[in-house]
Design a protein around this motif. Structure first.
Motif, short mmCIF file in Angstrom:
data_model
loop_
_atom_site.label_atom_id
_atom_site.label_comp_id
_atom_site.label_asym_id
_atom_site.label_seq_id
_atom_site.Cartn_x
_atom_site.Cartn_y
_atom_site.Cartn_z
N ALA A 6 -12.03 0.33 -10.82
CA ALA A 6 -11.78 1.97 -10.50
C ALA A 6 -12.17 2.70 -11.84
N ASN A 7 -13.05 3.95 -11.89
CA ASN A 7 -13.43 4.68 -12.45
C ASN A 7 -12.89 5.92 -12.83
N TRP A 8 -13.32 7.18 -13.78
CA TRP A 8 -12.18 7.80 -14.45
C TRP A 8 -12.23 9.06 -13.54
N LYS A 9 -13.12 8.75 -11.89
CA LYS A 9 -12.68 9.89 -10.63
C LYS A 9 -11.89 9.57 -10.32
N MET A 10 -11.30 8.42 -10.40
CA MET A 10 -10.35 7.95 -9.39
C MET A 10 -8.91 8.09 -10.31
N MET A 11 -8.74 7.85 -11.70
CA MET A 11 -8.03 8.41 -12.54
C MET A 11 -7.44 9.71 -12.17
N ALA A 12 -8.70 10.27 -12.14
CA ALA A 12 -8.16 12.40 -12.30
C ALA A 12 -7.72 12.29 -10.94
N SER A 13 -8.11 11.90 -9.79
CA SER A 13 -7.74 11.83 -8.53
C SER A 13 -6.31 11.55 -8.92
N VAL A 14 -5.78 11.02 -9.09
CA VAL A 14 -4.20 10.42 -8.79
C VAL A 14 -3.26 10.60 -9.98
N SER A 15 -3.98 11.30 -11.39
CA SER A 15 -3.54 11.72 -11.73
C SER A 15 -2.51 13.94 -11.76
N MET A 16 -3.71 13.54 -10.41
CA MET A 16 -3.16 15.27 -9.86
C MET A 16 -2.11 14.75 -9.06
N LEU A 17 -1.76 13.92 -8.74
CA LEU A 17 0.10 13.43 -7.40
C LEU A 17 1.05 13.71 -8.45
N GLY A 18 0.87 13.08 -9.90
CA GLY A 18 1.60 13.86 -11.01
C GLY A 18 2.80 15.49 -11.02
N GLY A 19 1.92 15.60 -10.33
CA GLY A 19 2.14 17.74 -10.28
C GLY A 19 3.10 17.36 -9.05
N ILE A 20 3.36 16.44 -8.23
CA ILE A 20 4.20 16.44 -7.32
C ILE A 20 5.63 16.58 -7.68
#
Length: 97
Positions: free
Chosen positions: A21-35
């Protein structure tokens, strides 16, 4: 300055050693926290529960729902751009032969 991709260590017992996993993937998953907006709706109801504040409560609810919708769409788009592509079924069958 090194331009190599920074990988996140995935050697925890619950992860597969083949997954990187890279940091772009982690940032993408963290966006889903706004749901997750149920707590925000609860707090808005506590804050603006009086009858004379019904208009403010409606604006707060609209903002929370729109923010959650945008977070979900942005998270989906970022994940679809950063996650590795799966092989198609025909390629998997061809590779198995």
């Amino acid at each position: 300055v090194s331009h190599e991709k920074k990988k996140i260590p995935t050697n925890l017992p619950a992860t597969s050693p083949n997954i990187t996993a890279n940091w772009k993937m982690m940032a993408s998953v963290s966006m889903l926290g706004g749901i997750g907006f149920t707590v925000s709706l609860f707090i808005a109801n506590l804050s603006f529960g009086a009858a004379e504040q019904a208009d403010i409560l409606n604006h707060a609810k609209l903002g929370i729902v729109v923010g959650s919708l945008l977070a979900g769409i942005l998270g989906f788009l970022l994940l679809s751009a950063t996650l590795p592509r799966r092989k198609s079924v025909s390629k998997q069958v061809a590779d198995a032969r």
